[in-house]
Design a protein around this motif. Sequence first.
Motif, short mmCIF file in Angstrom:
data_model
loop_
_atom_site.label_atom_id
_atom_site.label_comp_id
_atom_site.label_asym_id
_atom_site.label_seq_id
_atom_site.Cartn_x
_atom_site.Cartn_y
_atom_site.Cartn_z
N VAL A 1 0.83 -1.20 0.00
CA VAL A 1 0.00 0.00 0.00
C VAL A 1 0.87 1.25 0.00
CG1 VAL A 1 -1.61 1.36 1.39
CG2 VAL A 1 -2.03 -1.08 1.02
N GLN A 2 1.92 1.25 0.80
CA GLN A 2 2.81 2.41 0.87
C GLN A 2 3.49 2.66 -0.48
OE1 GLN A 2 6.19 2.15 3.61
NE2 GLN A 2 5.75 4.26 4.26
N GLN A 3 3.91 1.58 -1.14
CA GLN A 3 4.58 1.73 -2.43
C GLN A 3 3.60 2.22 -3.50
OE1 GLN A 3 7.99 1.36 -3.19
NE2 GLN A 3 7.16 2.45 -4.97
N ILE A 4 2.38 1.66 -3.51
CA ILE A 4 1.39 2.07 -4.51
C ILE A 4 1.00 3.53 -4.30
CG2 ILE A 4 -0.94 1.66 -5.40
CD1 ILE A 4 -0.56 -1.29 -4.66
N ALA A 5 0.84 3.95 -3.06
CA ALA A 5 0.52 5.35 -2.78
C ALA A 5 1.62 6.26 -3.28
CB ALA A 5 0.28 5.55 -1.28
N ALA A 6 2.87 5.86 -3.07
CA ALA A 6 4.00 6.67 -3.53
C ALA A 6 4.04 6.74 -5.06
CB ALA A 6 5.30 6.09 -2.99
N ASP A 7 3.71 5.63 -5.72
CA ASP A 7 3.76 5.58 -7.18
C ASP A 7 2.62 6.38 -7.83
OD1 ASP A 7 5.95 3.94 -7.04
OD2 ASP A 7 4.83 2.08 -7.37
N THR A 8 1.46 6.40 -7.17
CA THR A 8 0.26 6.96 -7.80
C THR A 8 -0.14 8.33 -7.28
OG1 THR A 8 -1.21 5.88 -6.19
CG2 THR A 8 -0.64 4.63 -8.18
N GLY A 9 0.36 8.72 -6.12
CA GLY A 9 -0.06 9.98 -5.52
C GLY A 9 -1.37 9.88 -4.77
N ALA A 10 -1.84 8.67 -4.51
CA ALA A 10 -3.11 8.50 -3.81
C ALA A 10 -2.97 8.84 -2.33
CB ALA A 10 -3.60 7.06 -3.96
N VAL A 11 -4.06 9.35 -1.77
CA VAL A 11 -4.13 9.63 -0.34
C VAL A 11 -4.85 8.47 0.33
CG1 VAL A 11 -5.03 11.19 1.43
CG2 VAL A 11 -4.12 12.12 -0.71
N VAL A 12 -4.16 7.75 1.20
CA VAL A 12 -4.68 6.53 1.80
C VAL A 12 -4.80 6.71 3.30
CG1 VAL A 12 -4.33 4.03 2.04
CG2 VAL A 12 -3.47 5.22 0.00
N THR A 13 -5.89 6.21 3.84
CA THR A 13 -6.11 6.27 5.29
C THR A 13 -6.26 4.86 5.83
OG1 THR A 13 -7.24 8.41 5.11
CG2 THR A 13 -7.60 7.15 7.13
N GLY A 14 -5.39 4.48 6.77
CA GLY A 14 -5.53 3.20 7.45
C GLY A 14 -6.49 3.34 8.62
N VAL A 15 -7.34 2.33 8.80
CA VAL A 15 -8.33 2.39 9.89
C VAL A 15 -8.23 1.13 10.75
CG1 VAL A 15 -9.94 3.91 8.66
CG2 VAL A 15 -10.15 1.44 8.38
N ASP A 16 -8.48 1.31 12.04
CA ASP A 16 -8.43 0.20 13.00
C ASP A 16 -9.81 -0.28 13.38
OD1 ASP A 16 -5.61 0.35 13.12
OD2 ASP A 16 -5.75 2.02 14.53
N SER A 17 -10.85 0.35 12.81
CA SER A 17 -12.23 -0.05 13.09
C SER A 17 -13.03 0.05 11.81
CB SER A 17 -12.84 0.86 14.17
OG SER A 17 -14.24 0.63 14.28
N SER A 18 -13.98 -0.87 11.64
CA SER A 18 -14.85 -0.84 10.47
C SER A 18 -16.25 -0.34 10.82
CB SER A 18 -14.94 -2.24 9.85
OG SER A 18 -15.49 -3.17 10.78
N TRP A 19 -16.39 0.24 12.02
CA TRP A 19 -17.71 0.69 12.45
C TRP A 19 -18.13 1.91 11.64
CZ3 TRP A 19 -21.32 -1.72 15.02
CH2 TRP A 19 -22.41 -1.01 15.49
N VAL A 20 -19.28 1.80 10.98
CA VAL A 20 -19.80 2.87 10.13
C VAL A 20 -21.06 3.44 10.77
CG1 VAL A 20 -20.82 3.39 7.88
CG2 VAL A 20 -18.83 1.88 8.03
#
Length: 418
Positions: free
Chosen positions: A121-140
Amino acid sequence: MQERRRARLLRDEIYDVTAWSLPLMFNVDTDTCGKAVSAKTIQLNATDKLVGSVANLDADVAYLVPWGDMASVHFLTQALQQGLIVKSADKAFILDSKQAFPAGSLIVETRRNGEDLAAKVQQIAADTGAVVTGVDSSWVINGPSFGSGDVVDMPALNIAMAWDEPVSSLSAGNSRFVIEQQLNYPVTAIRTDKLGSGNLAHYQVLILPSGRYGQAFSKAALDNIKQWISNGGVLITFGDATAFAASANASLLDVKRELAVTDKEKSKTTTSNQVKGQLLTDKQALLDASVDAKQQPDYVAGILANIEVDQEHWLTAGVNPNVVAMVTGRNIYTPITLTSGKNLAWFAGKESLLASGYLWEENTKQLAYKPFLIVQPQGNGMVIGYTQEPTTRAYLDGLNIMLANTIFRAAAHAQPLR
């Protein structure tokens, strides 16, 4: 000058370059001012990379990527090609942390991917410029949960595209360039005469660029393609390929091309060889009488038109409410009925339809609120028709999210036979 030529039933001399506008074609908001302004600026070069980021790299549950820009598309296409399992939400959602994510947002779950997921994920974000957020909960707290039926797996696709005669070489080249070079995903070019007889089961998406397909497919060939669609394939048509799909010969889309709207009453035939007489009082009457009662709308050399987009459908997730498209030619289509499918994007009303260029008044009136993007489910698959070409000269970047949706999200919603 051009209106005078048109009144004399002569072809116009307008070239579509008169409509070009980079901010409109890239769907970029702009402001105008009457004098020079000073502001702090930074210089960007063509070689500068978009900077991506990953918040909470050691996430326990998932990595989320907001959908709606090319960085997110590039994240998806690279992740799929690296074998990651990626999901996408049909609707917007808000986590219990109050973080909001738009419809179409990508979800990469840790439990369904390998132990080296964080590094990928870190490498793909660096390659594409995407803004990624890691989450520790799936509560919606609002919208679909990660396991909802409104969240779908994005398949690693095999995309086929019709190639060679009778496909327009320009449309095919433009379309392949956009998908391979701008969306960063491979396409398999297949000669058109092989599509009808070949086994298409290896492919999830088939694209027909604009072209003259009238005599290209036999009934057996069409039956082969229709069976593939019914089994879960996604057929996407551009421009004149949509006219073929809507034809009685193909019967792939339940829409019709319209004749020109006219208030001029033509003489009615009384016998097979004679018609009711008419009086011509001036040259204009002669010109009016020269026009076929079943004429098509006047040809449009090329204009940029404002398009309104349905914001409630999964196929337009993340697409702006208003985009701009190029219009050329004379094809105008009836809306598809709800019993057959859905009109997902349509031309704006006559007062706001024209974004750039020059459009005949009659065309402006008739084009208003007519469909630009149509979807028609068929069996386990679907047919998606663009009434104009979304990839013209590969410069309509503002339509790329819509195009990515009609390729990847459509295939995610199809139900291919296993």
